[in-house]
Design a protein around this motif. Structure first.
Motif, PDB file in Angstrom:
ATOM      1  N   GLU A 134      -8.725 -35.638  -3.950  1.00 11.43           N
ATOM      2  CA  GLU A 134      -9.404 -36.371  -3.229  1.00 11.43           C
ATOM      3  C   GLU A 134      -8.774 -37.830  -3.192  1.00 11.43           C
ATOM      4  O   GLU A 134      -8.624 -38.598  -2.209  1.00 11.43           O
ATOM      5  N   ILE A 181      -5.728 -37.618  -0.746  1.00  4.49           N
ATOM      6  CA  ILE A 181      -6.192 -37.369   0.435  1.00  4.49           C
ATOM      7  C   ILE A 181      -6.367 -39.133   0.991  1.00  4.49           C
ATOM      8  O   ILE A 181      -6.160 -39.187   2.181  1.00  4.49           O
ATOM      9  N   SER A 182      -6.964 -39.794   0.166  1.00  2.00           N
ATOM     10  CA  SER A 182      -7.418 -41.215   0.802  1.00  2.00           C
ATOM     11  C   SER A 182      -6.018 -42.056   1.189  1.00  2.00           C
ATOM     12  O   SER A 182      -6.098 -42.950   1.604  1.00  2.00           O
ATOM     13  N   ARG A 185      -5.114 -36.045   7.255  1.00  2.00           N
ATOM     14  CA  ARG A 185      -6.087 -36.282   6.280  1.00  2.00           C
ATOM     15  C   ARG A 185      -7.247 -35.439   6.698  1.00  2.00           C
ATOM     16  O   ARG A 185      -7.673 -34.833   5.559  1.00  2.00           O
ATOM     17  N   SER A 186      -7.690 -35.172   7.758  1.00  2.00           N
ATOM     18  CA  SER A 186      -8.756 -34.360   8.206  1.00  2.00           C
ATOM     19  C   SER A 186      -8.556 -32.986   7.785  1.00  2.00           C
ATOM     20  O   SER A 186      -9.379 -32.234   7.002  1.00  2.00           O
ATOM     21  N   ARG A 227      -8.841 -32.385   3.925  1.00  2.00           N
ATOM     22  CA  ARG A 227     -10.121 -32.413   3.787  1.00  2.00           C
ATOM     23  C   ARG A 227     -10.729 -31.208   3.871  1.00  2.00           C
ATOM     24  O   ARG A 227     -11.713 -30.512   2.906  1.00  2.00           O
ATOM     25  N   ARG A 232     -12.274 -29.022   0.995  1.00  2.00           N
ATOM     26  CA  ARG A 232     -13.613 -28.286   0.944  1.00  2.00           C
ATOM     27  C   ARG A 232     -13.802 -26.633   0.563  1.00  2.00           C
ATOM     28  O   ARG A 232     -14.475 -26.399  -0.147  1.00  2.00           O
TER      29      ARG A 232
END
Length: 213
Positions: free
Chosen positions: A111, A114-115, A123-124, A127, A131
């Motif tokens: 996480e 990713i930030s 980035r999307s 994520r 998930r």
């Protein structure tokens, strides 16, 4: 004072964990590699536990055919098998705890990384991957926890019978096994099936885990 002691212990454990991760990184092992290794070891521990549950059950089944002799010998045999099963069960639980620790740290790191990604599209996608991986991991952990929970009544049934025989040490106590062995057999066979299903799910999770996780 107890709260302060707890905080100090947690800080110390966290420091030890970070040192461990750094040492592993120097060896080329990222958290993903550690997680995979621990899941594989958990799979091995579950397999050993499965075989021990079967062996312990067989010892109880054999005891129902007691035709005379030293009841103490029967007790010692059943106690030995129970102790082995208890130790295997403990190792499975300890391994699950170690898996939870490294997976939690891996997902937190993921996480955070990713930030740091500036490209919105990448980035999307990261994520979505995180998930999906977290969901598959949750399914695997849930199955492992279910096995851990299912092992408790099995072990308790073994323990109850061993203690009853210990307290009486007579043929009548051993013959009383006959009324409970059928139920024990059903519980053990159900546990074995669950362990086998968990093994397959562990293999699938490892195969699906992204290399860069």
């Amino acid at each position: 004072m107890p709260r302060l002691f707890f905080i100090l212990v947690m800080v110390a454990l966290s420091s030890c964990t970070q040192l461990y991760y750094k040492a592993q990184e120097k060896l080329g092992n990222e958290k993903r590699d550690i997680l995979v290794s621990r899941i594989k070891k958990e799979r091995e521990d579950q397999e050993k536990a499965k075989e021990q549950y079967r062996t312990t059950l067989e010892a109880f089944q054999a005891a129902t055919g007691f035709q005379g002799g030293k009841t103490e010998d029967v007790y010692k045999k059943l106690k030995k098998e129970y102790d082995e099963a208890a130790e295997r069960t403990k190792k499975v639980s300890e391994r699950i705890a170690s898996i939870e620790q490294v997976s939690g740290d891996m997902f937190k790191e993921w996480e955070k990384e990713i930030s740091m990604v500036q490209n919105a599209d990448l980035r999307s996608k990261s994520r979505v991957l995180l998930r999906d991986t977290r969901q598959r991991y949750s399914d695997l952990l849930r199955r492992m926890k279910a096995i851990e929970a299912k092992a408790k009544p099995v072990m308790k049934a073994f323990e109850d019978q061993v203690l009853f025989i210990k307290h009486t040490l007579n043929a009548e106590a051993i013959s009383s096994l006959k009324t409970n062995v059928a139920k024990m057999d059903a519980e053990v066979q159900g546990l074995i099936r669950d362990i086998e299903a968990a093994t397959k799910e562990a293999d699938n999770f490892i195969a699906s885990l992204p290399m860069g996780a």
